[in-house]
Write an enzyme that holds these catalytic residues in place. Structure first.
Site, PDB file in Angstrom:
ATOM      1  N   SER A 168      25.609  12.502  -6.862  1.00  0.00           N
ATOM      2  CA  SER A 168      26.650  13.382  -6.778  1.00  0.00           C
ATOM      3  C   SER A 168      28.107  12.853  -7.108  1.00  0.00           C
ATOM      4  O   SER A 168      28.285  12.190  -7.878  1.00  0.00           O
ATOM      5  CB  SER A 168      26.540  14.133  -5.392  1.00  0.00           C
ATOM      6  OG  SER A 168      27.091  15.457  -5.438  1.00  0.00           O
ATOM      7  N   ASP A 377      18.538  20.892 -10.948  1.00  0.00           N
ATOM      8  CA  ASP A 377      19.846  20.777 -10.274  1.00  0.00           C
ATOM      9  C   ASP A 377      20.678  21.699 -11.133  1.00  0.00           C
ATOM     10  O   ASP A 377      20.641  22.086 -12.378  1.00  0.00           O
ATOM     11  CB  ASP A 377      20.370  19.441 -10.396  1.00  0.00           C
ATOM     12  CG  ASP A 377      21.778  19.302  -9.664  1.00  0.00           C
ATOM     13  OD1 ASP A 377      22.240  20.131  -9.058  1.00  0.00           O
ATOM     14  OD2 ASP A 377      22.261  18.146  -9.669  1.00  0.00           O
ATOM     15  N   HIS A 436      18.950  18.473  -6.975  1.00  0.00           N
ATOM     16  CA  HIS A 436      19.955  17.529  -6.708  1.00  0.00           C
ATOM     17  C   HIS A 436      19.619  16.143  -6.416  1.00  0.00           C
ATOM     18  O   HIS A 436      20.263  14.972  -6.436  1.00  0.00           O
ATOM     19  CB  HIS A 436      21.106  18.053  -6.065  1.00  0.00           C
ATOM     20  CG  HIS A 436      22.589  17.477  -6.287  1.00  0.00           C
ATOM     21  ND1 HIS A 436      23.192  17.366  -7.259  1.00  0.00           N
ATOM     22  CD2 HIS A 436      23.283  16.738  -5.262  1.00  0.00           C
ATOM     23  CE1 HIS A 436      24.365  16.960  -7.167  1.00  0.00           C
ATOM     24  NE2 HIS A 436      24.380  16.628  -5.686  1.00  0.00           N
TER      25      HIS A 436
END
Length: 459
Positions: A168, A377, A436
């Protein structure tokens, strides 16, 4: 291969204090277990700014001539989410939140280092609120200072290729830190081997991710044509503000877009578009009226915390309880948190800045760069990752893009689990069935992938 067995009772082993050390003007305090399998500590990277780290030596470490054992340095996102807590106990570390062995721990393939990074995150702290970092490059300078100390305090690092693996917003940390380390090594200021940088669902180009949302959600029926046009207009506004260098304003507009998407999509979960936000036990309650500008960072850590729903423990409970007691060196009256709002908001003028140029610099040095992305994601979508990769100025890009992908399988399970494309020192993994958090959603292929990336002797 047998999975390393970590006894929960190891948490109760007596502490070995290695004392107060100094390395390159960075004051450090280090502690660990008696057998040396774990070390942890603080490095004062700037006066009154303290980074916390935790090192695990792999039980599978091998002394194979010509094949030095690798080390993975995990960089969490947020910004402000705790790698010591989330990455360690909820994703790839040796123990889960119930302090039981994790079958898919990456410790099978490498030594591991977790950071609470930047300062103010997790167990890391500042003695003055003016000391929070305001740019990714300030973070990189702090983390480079920490590595200069760790080379002395963790001797294995001197003969071990180091891989920066990010998730991330941690990808922006990895990009700048990777360049900072590479420059320091080239200048003779840091005695370490940078084996590579791996970017998992990483926020490298906010513009490209923002522009990908509408088409992605239209294609999976979470938006319709009536709302798609408005979502595209809002995304174009973000693009224009980024181009004008209006960083804080573009972040506000991005949050407005996410608010709009939440309303019109039935609260799609931005970390896995197959889910609704309300499906997670600890998802942020949209009925509070708080804007995503305040809540987006919290959602990063609370999504992972939702994985604890079948657990007897909570991440907050263990980090402020048995783990704190084990570590011994956490300052008195200090409370660990999953997510630091102060760290998040201090980066408001850097949050939307791209880090594509840094990836180009790493590639130009011949450093291995891996991009891996979960298929499901949204926030850091695969379409967005593909778009920023195509903006690279690297001279091998055309050849890379022309190559076919290779399918990947995992263990005894049937069906393709991922695809990979590689050319020279650039690699891209498409991870199927993952959102994610690739190591959480697809632990088998994630472990296989990291083994290939770091060329682990335990492959």
């Amino acid at each position: 291969m047998a999975v390393p067995y970590y006894r929960p009772l190891a948490l109760l082993l007596p502490l070995v204090c290695l004392g107060l050390l100094h390395a390159d003007s960075a004051a450090s305090i280090t502690a660990g277990t008696p057998d040396g399998s774990e070390l942890w500590g603080y490095v004062e990277v700037r006066p009154k700014a303290h980074l916390f780290w935790w090192y695990y030596k792999s039980p599978q470490r091998m002394s194979t001539p010509g094949k030095p054992w690798p080390t993975v340095l995990w960089l969490q996102g947020g910004p402000g989410a705790s790698g010591i807590g989330l990455g360690n106990f909820q994703e790839i570390g040796p123990l889960d939140v119930d302090l039981k062995p994790r079958n898919s721990t990456w410790l099978q393939k490498a030594d591991l280092i977790f950071l609470d990074n930047p300062v103010g995150t997790g167990y890391s702290y500042v003695e003055n609120d003016t000391l929070f970092v305001t740019t990714d490059w300030q973070q990189a300078a702090d983390a480079t200072t920490l590595l200069k100390a760790l080379v002395r305090e963790v001797p294995a690092l001197q003969g071990s290729p180091l891989f920066l693996v990010a998730e991330s917003y941690g990808g922006k940390y990895a990009a700048t830190l990777g360049v900072s380390v590479a420059r320091a090594v080239r200048a003779g200021e840091l005695n370490i081997t940078l084996g590579g940088v791996a970017l998992g669902d990483s926020w490298i180009s906010p513009e490209d991710f923002t522009l990908s949302y509408t088409q992605l959600l239209l294609s999976v029926s979470r938006l319709d044509d009536n709302t798609g046009d408005e979502a595209n207009k809002r995304a174009e506004t973000v693009k224009k503000q980024i181009a004008a260098g209006q960083w804080a304003t573009s972040q506000e507009s991005w949050n407005d877009l996410l608010d709009f998407i939440a309303t019109k999509s039935g609260n799609v979960d931005v970390y896995n578009f197959l889910l609704d936000r309300g499906m997670d036990p600890v998802s942020v309650d949209s009925s509070t009226g708080s804007s995503l500008s305040n809540l987006q960072a919290k959602k990063y850590s609370t999504y992972l915390s939702s994985q604890d729903s079948g657990s007897n423990n909570t991440i907050d409970g263990i980090m402020n309880g048995v783990i704190r007691e084990k570590l011994k060196i956490i300052p008195k009256d200090f409370k660990w948190g999953e997510q630091s709002d102060s760290v998040y908001f201090a980066l408001v003028n850097d949050f939307m800045k791209p880090r594509i140029n840094e990836i180009d610099e790493l590639l130009s040095y011949g450093i291995n760069v891996t991009v891996y992305n979960g298929q499901l994601d949204m926030i850091c979508s695969t379409d967005g990752a593909e778009a920023w990769v195509q903006k690279l100025k690297w001279d091998g890009l055309k050849s890379f893009l022309s190559l076919p992908r290779q399918p990947l399988y995992c263990g005894a399970s049937k069906g393709i689990k991922a695809f990979v494309r590689s050319y020279k020192n650039l690699h891209f993994y498409w991870i199927l069935g993952a959102g994610h958090y690739v190591p959480v959603d697809q632990p088998c292929i994630a472990l296989s992938m990291i083994s290939s990336i770091i060329k682990s002797p335990a492959s």
